[in-house]
Design a protein around this motif. Structure first.
Motif, mmCIF file in Angstrom:
data_model
loop_
_atom_site.group_PDB
_atom_site.id
_atom_site.type_symbol
_atom_site.label_atom_id
_atom_site.label_comp_id
_atom_site.label_asym_id
_atom_site.label_seq_id
_atom_site.Cartn_x
_atom_site.Cartn_y
_atom_site.Cartn_z
ATOM 1 N N ALA A 31 0.823 -1.205 0.000
ATOM 2 C CA ALA A 31 0.000 0.000 0.000
ATOM 3 C C ALA A 31 0.856 1.254 0.000
ATOM 4 N N LEU A 32 1.914 1.262 0.826
ATOM 5 C CA LEU A 32 2.790 2.426 0.881
ATOM 6 C C LEU A 32 3.507 2.645 -0.445
ATOM 7 N N THR A 33 3.933 1.543 -1.082
ATOM 8 C CA THR A 33 4.578 1.675 -2.393
ATOM 9 C C THR A 33 3.626 2.283 -3.410
ATOM 10 N N ALA A 34 2.381 1.829 -3.400
ATOM 11 C CA ALA A 34 1.397 2.349 -4.342
ATOM 12 C C ALA A 34 1.129 3.830 -4.116
ATOM 13 N N VAL A 35 1.159 4.261 -2.837
ATOM 14 C CA VAL A 35 0.861 5.659 -2.514
ATOM 15 C C VAL A 35 2.057 6.557 -2.769
ATOM 16 N N PHE A 36 3.231 6.150 -2.274
ATOM 17 C CA PHE A 36 4.396 7.029 -2.320
ATOM 18 C C PHE A 36 5.308 6.780 -3.514
ATOM 19 N N PHE A 37 5.245 5.595 -4.113
ATOM 20 C CA PHE A 37 6.066 5.277 -5.265
ATOM 21 C C PHE A 37 5.200 4.641 -6.353
ATOM 22 N N PRO A 38 4.226 5.394 -6.863
ATOM 23 C CA PRO A 38 3.307 4.794 -7.838
ATOM 24 C C PRO A 38 3.991 4.326 -9.103
ATOM 25 N N SER A 39 5.089 4.971 -9.509
ATOM 26 C CA SER A 39 5.763 4.526 -10.725
ATOM 27 C C SER A 39 6.317 3.125 -10.559
ATOM 28 N N VAL A 40 6.843 2.822 -9.367
ATOM 29 C CA VAL A 40 7.346 1.468 -9.110
ATOM 30 C C VAL A 40 6.196 0.475 -9.144
ATOM 31 N N ALA A 41 5.095 0.836 -8.486
ATOM 32 C CA ALA A 41 3.937 -0.055 -8.462
ATOM 33 C C ALA A 41 3.357 -0.240 -9.856
ATOM 34 N N ALA A 42 3.305 0.834 -10.635
ATOM 35 C CA ALA A 42 2.728 0.750 -11.978
ATOM 36 C C ALA A 42 3.549 -0.150 -12.885
ATOM 37 N N THR A 43 4.871 -0.060 -12.808
ATOM 38 C CA THR A 43 5.699 -0.913 -13.660
ATOM 39 C C THR A 43 5.654 -2.363 -13.206
ATOM 40 N N THR A 44 5.308 -2.573 -11.948
ATOM 41 C CA THR A 44 5.156 -3.940 -11.446
ATOM 42 C C THR A 44 3.821 -4.533 -11.863
ATOM 43 N N CYS A 45 2.789 -3.695 -11.875
ATOM 44 C CA CYS A 45 1.444 -4.168 -12.236
ATOM 45 C C CYS A 45 0.755 -3.110 -13.086
ATOM 46 N N PRO A 46 1.091 -3.029 -14.382
ATOM 47 C CA PRO A 46 0.473 -2.007 -15.241
ATOM 48 C C PRO A 46 -1.043 -2.069 -15.261
ATOM 49 N N GLY A 47 -1.590 -3.276 -15.257
ATOM 50 C CA GLY A 47 -3.039 -3.423 -15.292
ATOM 51 C C GLY A 47 -3.728 -2.847 -14.072
ATOM 52 N N CYS A 48 -3.018 -2.827 -12.935
ATOM 53 C CA CYS A 48 -3.590 -2.253 -11.720
ATOM 54 C C CYS A 48 -3.805 -0.758 -11.860
ATOM 55 N N TYR A 49 -3.134 -0.144 -12.820
ATOM 56 C CA TYR A 49 -3.256 1.289 -13.049
ATOM 57 C C TYR A 49 -4.025 1.583 -14.336
ATOM 58 N N GLY A 50 -4.741 0.585 -14.821
ATOM 59 C CA GLY A 50 -5.619 0.792 -15.955
ATOM 60 C C GLY A 50 -4.983 0.633 -17.317
ATOM 61 N N LEU A 51 -3.698 0.306 -17.373
ATOM 62 C CA LEU A 51 -3.055 0.139 -18.666
ATOM 63 C C LEU A 51 -3.391 -1.237 -19.253
ATOM 64 N N VAL A 52 -3.367 -1.306 -20.566
ATOM 65 C CA VAL A 52 -3.665 -2.562 -21.252
ATOM 66 C C VAL A 52 -2.462 -2.970 -22.098
ATOM 67 N N ARG A 53 -2.334 -4.263 -22.311
ATOM 68 C CA ARG A 53 -1.185 -4.757 -23.072
ATOM 69 C C ARG A 53 -1.396 -4.537 -24.564
ATOM 70 N N LEU A 54 -0.447 -3.841 -25.176
ATOM 71 C CA LEU A 54 -0.463 -3.638 -26.622
ATOM 72 C C LEU A 54 0.231 -4.790 -27.324
ATOM 73 N N GLN A 55 1.331 -5.229 -26.732
ATOM 74 C CA GLN A 55 2.106 -6.369 -27.215
ATOM 75 C C GLN A 55 2.946 -6.817 -26.035
ATOM 76 N N PRO A 56 3.610 -7.965 -26.121
ATOM 77 C CA PRO A 56 4.390 -8.413 -24.969
ATOM 78 C C PRO A 56 5.370 -7.347 -24.493
ATOM 79 N N GLY A 57 5.244 -6.967 -23.227
ATOM 80 C CA GLY A 57 6.159 -6.008 -22.627
ATOM 81 C C GLY A 57 5.819 -4.559 -22.882
ATOM 82 N N VAL A 58 4.756 -4.266 -23.608
ATOM 83 C CA VAL A 58 4.366 -2.885 -23.910
ATOM 84 C C VAL A 58 2.921 -2.665 -23.467
ATOM 85 N N TYR A 59 2.729 -1.638 -22.627
ATOM 86 C CA TYR A 59 1.411 -1.355 -22.079
ATOM 87 C C TYR A 59 1.035 0.100 -22.368
#
Length: 247
Positions: A31-59
């Motif tokens: 939770a703290l990572t998601a709040v204070f370091f969202p970029s780290v959390a987003a790169t770990t779980c792109p889908g959790c931030y609403g991104l969708v996969r365009l191709q393998p490794g690209v969101y």
């Protein structure tokens, strides 16, 4: 027997409590990572931030029309090609998160930068960074550190090399001696010093690119740079390494 049973129950309760405490700590850390370091959390779980996969490794952010999706694909392909061609292959395969709106980029923890390498493992591109130059610049950071395998390199070299690999026309002349800003002064060696210098005067990128391009040009070009990186990864300090002369 009754004594053994009571001891076993106490031991089971202690383990259960310890497991619960560990789960709470892990949940809090996430939770703290998601709040204070969202970029780290987003790169770990792109889908959790609403991104969708365009191709393998690209969101990418959802709802992009076909032409913008094709543009992202072309940018990523060109950027990957530049890095592959310079290094003679790839050792890294970072996820790339691409936003074409400011709201999307802010949502994944981005700031005013065009792009950023997150922990030297992933890359985030802002709407102003969906370009082969910016993308290959950030991918170069990731590739370099994958090859260094934990070895240190001065930040000016890291940034100057990224400018060189990306062939950034803002900081490099198109042909010949590629220096746009000739500088022989010591440049920032640490990330903190570099960020302060670059925020005060972005021309420091041109200075770093000048030093790296001249050093590479006088010592075997791409092959010389690859040799330098191999020596660093083998444990030799940067200051002690001399690139082989071009043949």
């Amino acid at each position: 027997m009754p004594v053994i049973r009571r001891k076993g129950r106490r031991r089971w309760r202690r383990r259960r409590i310890a497991g619960a405490v560990t789960a709470v700590i892990l949940a809090a850390a996430v939770a703290l990572t998601a709040v204070f370091f969202p970029s780290v959390a987003a790169t770990t779980c792109p889908g959790c931030y609403g991104l969708v996969r365009l191709q393998p490794g690209v969101y990418v952010e959802p709802g992009l029309p076909p032409d913008r999706r094709r543009h992202v694909t072309e940018v990523v392909e060109q950027a990957n090609r530049r890095v592959h061609d310079f290094f003679g292959g790839r050792k890294s395969s970072p996820d790339i998160l691409v936003c074409l709106s400011d709201d999307c980029y802010r949502g994944i923890g981005g700031g005013r930068e065009r792009g950023i390498a997150v922990l030297n493992r992933s890359v985030m591109l802002s709407p102003r960074g969906v370009d082969p130059v910016i993308a290959s610049h950030e991918l170069t950071h990731v590739e370099l550190h994958a090859r260094l395998d934990g070895a240190d390199v001065p930040q000016w070299f890291d940034e100057g090399l990224a400018v060189l690999v990306s062939d950034d026309p803002r900081y490099l002349a198109p042909t010949g001696d590629r220096c746009l800003l000739d500088s022989r002064r010591p440049l920032p060696a640490t990330l903190g010093d570099w960020l302060r210098a670059a925020s005060a005067d972005p021309r420091v990128y041109a200075e770093a690119a000048c030093q790296v391009s001249r050093r590479a040009g006088a010592n075997g070009g791409k092959e010389g740079v690859r040799t330098l990186v191999e020596q660093l990864a083998a444990g030799q300090p940067f200051a002690d390494i001399r690139l082989p002369a071009a043949t």
